[in-house]
Design a protein around this motif. Structure first.
Motif, PDB file in Angstrom:
ATOM      1  N   ALA A  86       0.830  -1.208   0.000  1.00  0.00           N
ATOM      2  CA  ALA A  86       0.000   0.000   0.000  1.00  0.00           C
ATOM      3  C   ALA A  86       0.865   1.258   0.000  1.00  0.00           C
ATOM      4  N   ARG A  87       1.917   1.248   0.787  1.00  0.00           N
ATOM      5  CA  ARG A  87       2.824   2.407   0.813  1.00  0.00           C
ATOM      6  C   ARG A  87       3.461   2.616  -0.564  1.00  0.00           C
ATOM      7  N   LYS A  88       3.885   1.525  -1.183  1.00  0.00           N
ATOM      8  CA  LYS A  88       4.467   1.601  -2.524  1.00  0.00           C
ATOM      9  C   LYS A  88       3.444   2.154  -3.522  1.00  0.00           C
ATOM     10  N   MET A  89       2.232   1.637  -3.479  1.00  0.00           N
ATOM     11  CA  MET A  89       1.187   2.089  -4.396  1.00  0.00           C
ATOM     12  C   MET A  89       0.918   3.586  -4.211  1.00  0.00           C
ATOM     13  N   TYR A  90       0.820   4.008  -2.966  1.00  0.00           N
ATOM     14  CA  TYR A  90       0.533   5.414  -2.676  1.00  0.00           C
ATOM     15  C   TYR A  90       1.675   6.308  -3.146  1.00  0.00           C
ATOM     16  N   ASN A  91       2.897   5.920  -2.819  1.00  0.00           N
ATOM     17  CA  ASN A  91       4.062   6.739  -3.167  1.00  0.00           C
ATOM     18  C   ASN A  91       4.361   6.759  -4.663  1.00  0.00           C
ATOM     19  N   GLN A  92       4.002   5.709  -5.378  1.00  0.00           N
ATOM     20  CA  GLN A  92       4.312   5.634  -6.804  1.00  0.00           C
ATOM     21  C   GLN A  92       3.122   5.987  -7.689  1.00  0.00           C
ATOM     22  N   SER A  93       2.093   6.538  -7.097  1.00  0.00           N
ATOM     23  CA  SER A  93       0.900   6.930  -7.856  1.00  0.00           C
ATOM     24  C   SER A  93       0.581   8.393  -7.576  1.00  0.00           C
ATOM     25  N   PRO A  94       1.319   9.320  -8.184  1.00  0.00           N
ATOM     26  CA  PRO A  94       1.123  10.743  -7.876  1.00  0.00           C
ATOM     27  C   PRO A  94      -0.297  11.238  -8.156  1.00  0.00           C
ATOM     28  N   TYR A  95      -1.031  10.591  -9.032  1.00  0.00           N
ATOM     29  CA  TYR A  95      -2.404  11.002  -9.322  1.00  0.00           C
ATOM     30  C   TYR A  95      -3.314  10.851  -8.110  1.00  0.00           C
ATOM     31  N   LEU A  96      -2.935  10.019  -7.133  1.00  0.00           N
ATOM     32  CA  LEU A  96      -3.748   9.865  -5.922  1.00  0.00           C
ATOM     33  C   LEU A  96      -3.707  11.114  -5.045  1.00  0.00           C
ATOM     34  N   ALA A  97      -2.669  11.916  -5.206  1.00  0.00           N
ATOM     35  CA  ALA A  97      -2.518  13.125  -4.384  1.00  0.00           C
ATOM     36  C   ALA A  97      -3.609  14.158  -4.659  1.00  0.00           C
ATOM     37  N   ARG A  98      -4.316  14.040  -5.763  1.00  0.00           N
ATOM     38  CA  ARG A  98      -5.376  15.010  -6.069  1.00  0.00           C
ATOM     39  C   ARG A  98      -6.632  14.792  -5.246  1.00  0.00           C
ATOM     40  N   PHE A  99      -6.722  13.624  -4.597  1.00  0.00           N
ATOM     41  CA  PHE A  99      -7.876  13.322  -3.751  1.00  0.00           C
ATOM     42  C   PHE A  99      -7.554  13.637  -2.298  1.00  0.00           C
ATOM     43  N   PRO A 100      -8.517  14.161  -1.555  1.00  0.00           N
ATOM     44  CA  PRO A 100      -8.281  14.362  -0.118  1.00  0.00           C
ATOM     45  C   PRO A 100      -7.907  13.026   0.522  1.00  0.00           C
ATOM     46  N   HIS A 101      -6.954  13.076   1.414  1.00  0.00           N
ATOM     47  CA  HIS A 101      -6.424  11.885   2.068  1.00  0.00           C
ATOM     48  C   HIS A 101      -6.906  11.872   3.522  1.00  0.00           C
ATOM     49  N   TYR A 102      -7.632  10.826   3.856  1.00  0.00           N
ATOM     50  CA  TYR A 102      -8.177  10.704   5.208  1.00  0.00           C
ATOM     51  C   TYR A 102      -7.614   9.469   5.884  1.00  0.00           C
ATOM     52  N   GLU A 103      -7.609   9.522   7.195  1.00  0.00           N
ATOM     53  CA  GLU A 103      -7.239   8.363   7.991  1.00  0.00           C
ATOM     54  C   GLU A 103      -8.381   8.071   8.977  1.00  0.00           C
ATOM     55  N   ILE A 104      -8.463   6.828   9.379  1.00  0.00           N
ATOM     56  CA  ILE A 104      -9.443   6.422  10.391  1.00  0.00           C
ATOM     57  C   ILE A 104      -8.693   6.333  11.710  1.00  0.00           C
ATOM     58  N   GLN A 105      -9.207   7.026  12.714  1.00  0.00           N
ATOM     59  CA  GLN A 105      -8.556   7.029  14.020  1.00  0.00           C
ATOM     60  C   GLN A 105      -9.445   6.331  15.048  1.00  0.00           C
ATOM     61  N   GLY A 106      -8.801   5.814  16.081  1.00  0.00           N
ATOM     62  CA  GLY A 106      -9.534   5.252  17.205  1.00  0.00           C
ATOM     63  C   GLY A 106     -10.095   3.861  16.981  1.00  0.00           C
ATOM     64  N   GLU A 107      -9.646   3.183  15.952  1.00  0.00           N
ATOM     65  CA  GLU A 107     -10.115   1.821  15.664  1.00  0.00           C
ATOM     66  C   GLU A 107      -8.944   0.857  15.807  1.00  0.00           C
ATOM     67  N   SER A 108      -9.227  -0.316  16.299  1.00  0.00           N
ATOM     68  CA  SER A 108      -8.221  -1.372  16.398  1.00  0.00           C
ATOM     69  C   SER A 108      -8.632  -2.543  15.536  1.00  0.00           C
TER      70      SER A 108
END
Length: 154
Positions: A86-108
């Motif tokens: 996933a890190r590789k996909m995110y870092n090597q796909s600059p077109y993804l940067a045009r979308f707001p990036h969210y994270e989910i917090q407080g979940e295990s």
């Protein structure tokens, strides 16, 4: 809300992958896109950044995904693969940067099929379940039950 699984090709070969569960339950509400580093998928490129978000681990640009925001999104992109993939996909796909990036917090994570390498890192199905629950989607319980059965099976 449509869920777009941007899936690493190796993930499709694994019995422990949970993206297939999301597709099985959500059918037409879920799209699986095989990630290709040099050829971005045209369907993903056509998504409107104003009503699309990518959910991924915390980064300097990530925002916390609140329930109100989930309800306004028409498309959510989830990176489907190991954390390294996933890190590789995110870092090597600059077109993804045009979308707001969210994270989910407080979940295990409750996922037991693979060793979870990130604290508070959720598997693909858990991310989808969280998003569906927050959006009051009627498929939430069905996906949760399917994931629970899958997660408990040997």
């Amino acid at each position: 809300m449509k869920i777009w699984l941007l899936t690493h090709s190796e993930e499709l070969k694994k019995e422990s992958g949970t993206g297939k569960l999301v597709k099985e339950i959500l059918t037409d509400q879920c799209h699986i896109i095989i990630w290709a580093r040099k050829e971005p998928n045209q369907d993903l490129l056509a998504l409107d950044p104003l009503n699309t978000a990518i959910v991924y681990l915390k980064s300097p640009t990530s925002l916390t995904l609140e329930k109100e925001e989930i309800c306004h999104l028409q498309n959510i992109i989830i990176l489907d693969g190991t954390w390294q993939q996933a890190r590789k996909m995110y870092n090597q796909s600059p077109y993804l940067a045009r979308f707001p990036h969210y994270e989910i917090q407080g979940e295990s994570s409750a996922y037991t099929k693979r060793r979870n390498q990130k604290e508070a890192g959720l598997c693909t199905a858990e991310v989808a379940i969280h998003l569906l629950k927050e959006a009051n989607d009627p498929q939430t319980k069905k996906l949760q039950a399917r994931f629970s059965d899958f997660n408990l099976s040997p």
